[in-house]
Design an enzyme around this catalytic site. Structure first.
Site, short mmCIF file in Angstrom:
data_model
loop_
_atom_site.label_atom_id
_atom_site.label_comp_id
_atom_site.label_asym_id
_atom_site.label_seq_id
_atom_site.Cartn_x
_atom_site.Cartn_y
_atom_site.Cartn_z
N HIS A 125 -77.89 7.64 -46.63
CA HIS A 125 -77.66 7.42 -48.07
C HIS A 125 -77.91 8.76 -48.77
O HIS A 125 -78.74 9.56 -48.32
CB HIS A 125 -78.66 6.37 -48.53
CG HIS A 125 -78.49 5.89 -49.94
ND1 HIS A 125 -78.95 6.60 -51.02
CD2 HIS A 125 -77.94 4.76 -50.45
CE1 HIS A 125 -78.69 5.93 -52.13
NE2 HIS A 125 -78.07 4.80 -51.81
N ASP A 202 -86.15 6.23 -43.65
CA ASP A 202 -85.67 5.56 -44.86
C ASP A 202 -85.49 4.09 -44.49
O ASP A 202 -84.53 3.71 -43.83
CB ASP A 202 -84.34 6.21 -45.29
CG ASP A 202 -83.69 5.45 -46.44
OD1 ASP A 202 -84.21 4.39 -46.84
OD2 ASP A 202 -82.64 5.92 -46.91
N GLN A 205 -83.01 -0.48 -45.70
CA GLN A 205 -82.25 -1.58 -45.10
C GLN A 205 -82.91 -2.04 -43.81
O GLN A 205 -82.32 -2.84 -43.06
CB GLN A 205 -80.80 -1.15 -44.83
CG GLN A 205 -80.09 -0.53 -46.00
CD GLN A 205 -79.77 -1.53 -47.11
OE1 GLN A 205 -79.84 -2.75 -46.93
NE2 GLN A 205 -79.39 -1.03 -48.27
N LYS A 228 -84.86 -4.47 -53.01
CA LYS A 228 -84.03 -4.94 -51.88
C LYS A 228 -84.79 -5.95 -51.03
O LYS A 228 -84.22 -6.59 -50.15
CB LYS A 228 -83.58 -3.77 -51.02
CG LYS A 228 -82.63 -2.80 -51.76
CD LYS A 228 -82.16 -1.71 -50.82
CE LYS A 228 -81.73 -0.47 -51.54
NZ LYS A 228 -80.38 -0.53 -52.10
N CYS A 366 -72.86 5.30 -51.77
CA CYS A 366 -73.79 6.45 -51.79
C CYS A 366 -73.94 7.07 -50.40
O CYS A 366 -75.04 7.48 -50.01
CB CYS A 366 -75.15 6.07 -52.35
SG CYS A 366 -75.06 5.43 -54.01
N1 7TS Z 1 -81.56 4.44 -48.65
C1 7TS Z 1 -80.77 3.44 -48.23
C2 7TS Z 1 -80.50 3.24 -46.77
C3 7TS Z 1 -80.20 2.60 -49.18
O1 7TS Z 1 -79.41 1.60 -48.77
C4 7TS Z 1 -80.47 2.81 -50.56
C5 7TS Z 1 -79.81 2.00 -51.63
C6 7TS Z 1 -81.34 3.85 -50.92
C7 7TS Z 1 -81.87 4.65 -49.93
C8 7TS Z 1 -81.73 4.13 -52.34
O2 7TS Z 1 -82.55 3.11 -52.81
P1 7TS Z 1 -83.06 3.12 -54.33
O3 7TS Z 1 -83.69 1.77 -54.50
O4 7TS Z 1 -84.04 4.22 -54.44
O5 7TS Z 1 -81.86 3.31 -55.18
N2 7TS Z 1 -78.59 1.42 -51.22
C9 7TS Z 1 -77.66 0.87 -52.00
C10 7TS Z 1 -76.50 0.27 -51.50
O6 7TS Z 1 -76.22 0.18 -50.32
N3 7TS Z 1 -75.76 -0.19 -52.52
O7 7TS Z 1 -76.40 0.10 -53.66
C11 7TS Z 1 -77.59 0.75 -53.35
#
Ligand code: 7TS
Length: 409
Positions: A125, A202, A205, A228, A366
């Site tokens: 990401h 990270d 997910q 999430k 992203c």
């Molecule tokens: N890393 C991964 C693997 C992610 O899926 C996401 C967000 C982030 C980092 C960033 O997370 P945040 O909460 O700091 O924004 N992924 C997604 C997605 O798959 N669709 O929208 C956001």
């Protein structure tokens, strides 16, 4: 005693799922972007504001003490959930992005020099690419990228070849948000440590779809976002091994992170507070504790098994849609199905099936370098949460058949 996975009971806990969207019952297949919240989390957060709110770590009065106890209590729940050794290793952040930025700026600022190597992967990401690029440019370091194969899998022999005595940090995802590939992070941690590097996972997910034990994985840092994991937005976690966190300089500074301030000099608070400057996201952190309670009660292994059944079923059904190509077919993948169709752009697919009440995401997710790697303009993605059902997978397929029908005209 084990009970069967009761998806109807789980759905009943998520008020938002009961509504109709565009005249049809909502099918929410966008939990990878952000998951919906159970009543238990919603009630917890509103309960904080109704009866238990004040600033934390400050006032010597009842409400401040209660808010502090609940805020720190949530930290302890998160510690247990990840099996960290100490709650001092659980740093609250705004989310995974801030957690990764914290490590890149603080650990990276102190430990990366010219010619040092940072290893990431092709499926990261942007949140796990850009902070390392900025660090590379500031320090004259080198960024190396582990490729994924045509199925979306990564290979340990290729990873081993990328490592050298110059490797200082490996930063990789636990699970790809586009491909669903589960990275062999325990093995990767072992290999990174062999060359004296640290490893950041990270876990955005990952922790949402399977049990995570940071001590068993032996990872140095593990980052995730509360929103999430069925919790509030604006709160996330950086797990870090205490010895590393102790040695790192503060990331942001101000109230709450100090021990003593004079105009000549300031000293820092103990972990975890050293990394938590300013008034934190109090109700959100307590709400994340409620989310952890909720998923723990259902059981992460049970959630994983349920989602795996859904993934298998959906993958089989999608295989019967002519002109549909799956992006990400690595063995052992979890939680998401990304695809393109020869008849329609992913944005059109998403817009058309939205008319049938089905919410998916389309775009680059992203992960632009990964989208480029597969030589596609963007991808449509259905992602599963603990509340999804096979009937919803059928609604997705019915929606896609409608897309074909419209574009065949
Ligand atoms: N890393 C991964 C693997 C992610 O899926 C996401 C967000 C982030 C980092 C960033 O997370 P945040 O909460 O700091 O924004 N992924 C997604 C997605 O798959 N669709 O929208 C956001």
């Amino acid at each position: 005693m084990t009970t069967a996975y009761d998806v109807a009971a789980i759905r009943a806990d998520f008020p938002i799922l009961a509504q109709d969207i565009r005249g049809q019952s909502l099918v929410y297949l966008d939990s990878a972007a952000s998951a919906q919240k159970p009543r238990q989390v919603i009630d917890c957060v509103s309960g904080v504001y109704e009866t238990g709110y004040a600033n934390v770590h400050r006032g010597l009065h009842y409400l401040s003490e209660k808010a502090t106890a609940d805020y720190e209590g949530a930290r302890e729940k998160i510690r247990a959930f990840m099996n960290a050794e100490s709650s001092a290793e659980i740093i609250y952040t705004r989310g995974a992005s801030e957690a990764i930025n914290l490590v890149a700026a603080s650990w990276g600022g102190a430990n990366i020099g010219p010619g040092d190597e940072i290893v990431i992967s092709e499926a990261e990401h942007h949140s796990n690419i850009v902070p390392w690029q900025i660090l590379r440019d500031q320090k004259g370091a080198v960024l190396k990228v582990l490729p994924v194969d045509d199925e979306g899998a990564v290979h340990l022999d290729q990873f081993r070849e990328l490592l050298s005595e110059r490797t200082k940090i490996v930063a990789v995802t636990h699970v790809s948000n586009v491909l669903g590939t589960v990275y062999p992070i325990k093995e990767m941690a072992r290999l990174a440590h062999q060359v004296g590097a640290v490893i950041l996972i990270d876990g955005c997910q990952g922790i949402t779809h399977m049990p995570v034990d940071v001590r068993d994985l032996d990872c140095d840092f593990y980052a995730f976002s509360g929103h999430k994991l069925y919790g509030p937005s604006g709160i996330g976690v950086l797990y870090g091994k205490a010895a590393l966190l102790e040695a790192m300089p503060p990331y942001q500074s101000g109230g709450d992170m100090i021990e003593r301030v004079t105009f000549e000099k300031s000293t820092w608070a103990e972990l975890p507070h050293k990394f938590e400057a300013g008034t934190p996201a109090i109700a959100q952190a307590i709400g994340l504790g409620a989310a952890v309670d909720y998923v723990s009660q259902v059981g992460m292994a049970a959630i994983a098994a349920h989602e795996q059944e859904l993934l298998t079923y959906t993958t089989q059904r999608l295989a019967s849609v002519p002109g549909l190509r799956l992006i990400g077919t690595a063995p052992g993948k979890v939680s998401v199905v990304s695809f393109v169709m020869d008849c329609a752009h992913p944005h059109d697919i998403s817009t058309i099936i939205d008319q049938t009440g089905v919410a998916i995401r389309a775009g680059h997710h992203c992960a632009q370098p990964l989208i480029d790697r597969f030589d596609i303009p963007s991808a449509a993605r259905a992602s599963f949460g603990m509340y999804n059902t096979v009937e919803e997978a059928d609604r997705l397929v019915a929606g896609l058949e409608k897309v074909k029908e419209i574009f065949a005209r």
